[in-house]
Scaffold this active site. Sequence first.
Site, PDB file in Angstrom:
ATOM      1  N   ALA A   1       1.166   8.786  10.551  1.00  0.00           N
ATOM      2  CA  ALA A   1      -0.149   9.366  10.785  1.00  0.00           C
ATOM      3  C   ALA A   1      -1.172   8.380  10.227  1.00  0.00           C
ATOM      4  CB  ALA A   1      -0.251  10.715  10.097  1.00  0.00           C
TER       5      ALA A   1
ATOM      6  N   GLY B   1       4.817   9.996  10.334  1.00  0.00           N
ATOM      7  CA  GLY B   1       4.663  10.609  11.651  1.00  0.00           C
ATOM      8  C   GLY B   1       5.384   9.842  12.755  1.00  0.00           C
TER       9      GLY B   1
ATOM     10  N   GLU C   1       8.877  11.011  12.546  1.00  0.00           N
ATOM     11  CA  GLU C   1       8.883  12.392  13.051  1.00  0.00           C
ATOM     12  C   GLU C   1       8.750  12.427  14.578  1.00  0.00           C
ATOM     13  OE1 GLU C   1       5.759  13.165  10.145  1.00  0.00           O
ATOM     14  OE2 GLU C   1       6.868  14.948   9.540  1.00  0.00           O
TER      15      GLU C   1
ATOM     16  N   GLU D   1       5.663   9.809   2.850  1.00  0.00           N
ATOM     17  CA  GLU D   1       4.518  10.679   2.496  1.00  0.00           C
ATOM     18  C   GLU D   1       4.378  10.893   0.992  1.00  0.00           C
ATOM     19  OE1 GLU D   1       6.679  11.282   4.927  1.00  0.00           O
ATOM     20  OE2 GLU D   1       5.575  11.787   6.748  1.00  0.00           O
TER      21      GLU D   1
HETATM   22  N1  COA Z   1      -2.499   4.538   8.895  1.00  0.00           N
HETATM   23  C1  COA Z   1      -3.589   3.768   9.028  1.00  0.00           C
HETATM   24  N2  COA Z   1      -3.555   2.434   9.071  1.00  0.00           N
HETATM   25  C2  COA Z   1      -2.335   1.851   8.969  1.00  0.00           C
HETATM   26  C3  COA Z   1      -1.160   2.578   8.822  1.00  0.00           C
HETATM   27  C4  COA Z   1      -1.269   4.003   8.797  1.00  0.00           C
HETATM   28  N3  COA Z   1      -0.205   4.796   8.677  1.00  0.00           N
HETATM   29  N4  COA Z   1      -0.120   1.735   8.728  1.00  0.00           N
HETATM   30  C5  COA Z   1      -0.638   0.504   8.836  1.00  0.00           C
HETATM   31  N5  COA Z   1      -1.967   0.552   8.974  1.00  0.00           N
HETATM   32  C6  COA Z   1      -2.907  -0.563   9.114  1.00  0.00           C
HETATM   33  C7  COA Z   1      -3.119  -1.275   7.804  1.00  0.00           C
HETATM   34  O1  COA Z   1      -4.080  -0.587   7.008  1.00  0.00           O
HETATM   35  C8  COA Z   1      -3.581  -2.641   8.258  1.00  0.00           C
HETATM   36  O2  COA Z   1      -4.941  -2.546   8.623  1.00  0.00           O
HETATM   37  P1  COA Z   1      -5.972  -3.733   8.198  1.00  0.00           P
HETATM   38  O3  COA Z   1      -5.464  -4.940   8.966  1.00  0.00           O
HETATM   39  O4  COA Z   1      -7.291  -3.249   8.676  1.00  0.00           O
HETATM   40  O5  COA Z   1      -5.831  -3.890   6.714  1.00  0.00           O
HETATM   41  C9  COA Z   1      -2.794  -2.850   9.545  1.00  0.00           C
HETATM   42  O6  COA Z   1      -2.340  -1.546   9.947  1.00  0.00           O
HETATM   43  C10 COA Z   1      -1.558  -3.728   9.342  1.00  0.00           C
HETATM   44  O7  COA Z   1      -0.801  -3.171   8.283  1.00  0.00           O
HETATM   45  P2  COA Z   1      -0.356  -4.010   6.982  1.00  0.00           P
HETATM   46  O8  COA Z   1      -0.151  -3.031   5.876  1.00  0.00           O
HETATM   47  O9  COA Z   1      -1.287  -5.141   6.738  1.00  0.00           O
HETATM   48  O10 COA Z   1       1.034  -4.601   7.492  1.00  0.00           O
HETATM   49  P3  COA Z   1       2.291  -4.981   6.593  1.00  0.00           P
HETATM   50  O11 COA Z   1       3.231  -5.698   7.500  1.00  0.00           O
HETATM   51  O12 COA Z   1       1.881  -5.650   5.344  1.00  0.00           O
HETATM   52  O13 COA Z   1       2.948  -3.571   6.193  1.00  0.00           O
HETATM   53  C11 COA Z   1       3.730  -1.314   6.571  1.00  0.00           C
HETATM   54  C12 COA Z   1       3.453  -2.704   7.182  1.00  0.00           C
HETATM   55  C13 COA Z   1       4.125  -0.387   7.729  1.00  0.00           C
HETATM   56  C14 COA Z   1       4.861  -1.390   5.556  1.00  0.00           C
HETATM   57  C15 COA Z   1       2.450  -0.790   5.876  1.00  0.00           C
HETATM   58  O14 COA Z   1       1.345  -0.925   6.782  1.00  0.00           O
HETATM   59  C16 COA Z   1       2.509   0.639   5.442  1.00  0.00           C
HETATM   60  O15 COA Z   1       3.146   0.960   4.450  1.00  0.00           O
HETATM   61  N6  COA Z   1       1.854   1.547   6.223  1.00  0.00           N
HETATM   62  C17 COA Z   1       1.742   2.932   5.869  1.00  0.00           C
HETATM   63  C18 COA Z   1       3.009   3.651   6.162  1.00  0.00           C
HETATM   64  C19 COA Z   1       2.899   5.109   5.779  1.00  0.00           C
HETATM   65  O16 COA Z   1       2.718   5.477   4.634  1.00  0.00           O
HETATM   66  N7  COA Z   1       3.028   5.994   6.776  1.00  0.00           N
HETATM   67  C20 COA Z   1       3.038   7.408   6.579  1.00  0.00           C
HETATM   68  C21 COA Z   1       1.699   7.981   6.722  1.00  0.00           C
HETATM   69  S1  COA Z   1       1.806   9.760   6.490  1.00  0.00           S
END
Ligand code: COA
Length: 258
Positions: free
Chosen positions: A64, A109, A112, A132
């Site tokens: 999400a 999400g 999910e 989460e």
């Molecule tokens: N919601 C909003 N934005 C998200 C996102 C999410 N769930 N997951 C990634 N993004 C965005 C990042 O903020 C980043 O944006 P920016 O370039 O403006 O800073 C962009 O996507 C790229 O992500 P980044 O974190 O730089 O890539 P990474 O390769 O270093 O890491 C992940 C990848 C997936 C490990 C990391 O983005 C992450 O942990 N995301 C959240 C996952 C999460 O908690 N999901 C559950 C949500 S309930």
Amino acid sequence: MDFQNLILETEGPVAVITINRPRVLNALDGPTLAELGRAVARLGPEVRALILTGAGDKAFVAGADIAFMRGLSPLEAREFARQGHAVLTALEKLPVPVIAAVNGFALGGGCELALACDLRVASDNAQFGQPEVNLGIIAGFGGSQRLARLVGPGLAKEMLFTGDRYDAARAREMGLVNYVVPKEELLPVCRDLAGRMARRGPVAVNLTKEAVNQGLQMDLASALALESDLFAVCFASQDRAEGMDAFLQKRQPAFSGK
Ligand code: COA
């Protein structure tokens, strides 16, 4: 009605929906979920199987949208979770097989969303998780329920309590995915699977999905009663007559889905 955040393509009987927000790793905000709901509702009877995937080579769906969720009030958060439930349940209730082609991160999400599909095929760079608890929230799009039903409560609780990421090989061991394939083979493998399912009797495939999904919510005796009723329903279909005639006449069936 054009989509901003997803692509809907149809190739013969197989439709492909691609969540298309690669800048944020295809994170799901309210408008994207709403578009997914509209795309699912739009699929016509000519569609016999659906593949769901994410744009780019890094993520299926990274969860999400955290920036979207950051400002939600409790009531808005409940609406967002309910929206997620409605869209994922609509996907689950589609009368055709739905395959998640997991091409990278499937987190929160995103995991999910994959769980609401009938089966999951992962590329070898895929990673699954329910992170989460790192954000101080619980899974809100069905993860606390569908994950336990798929992999069992012990493994589900491990994923949900740790928030850890699991690579594709581990996800395969856990029964979370059906196959792990090299990433360039992901869509061809999914198209092949979808194509084979699309050629089977549509009424039978639909009723089979209903028997499995509904039966899992019932005790065994009730589920077997449901199976015998749905078995009987097949005998009201043209597909059943065509399938049996084709076998006896040693030819390929031409199913109408009626
Ligand atoms: N919601 C909003 N934005 C998200 C996102 C999410 N769930 N997951 C990634 N993004 C965005 C990042 O903020 C980043 O944006 P920016 O370039 O403006 O800073 C962009 O996507 C790229 O992500 P980044 O974190 O730089 O890539 P990474 O390769 O270093 O890491 C992940 C990848 C997936 C490990 C990391 O983005 C992450 O942990 N995301 C959240 C996952 C999460 O908690 N999901 C559950 C949500 S309930």
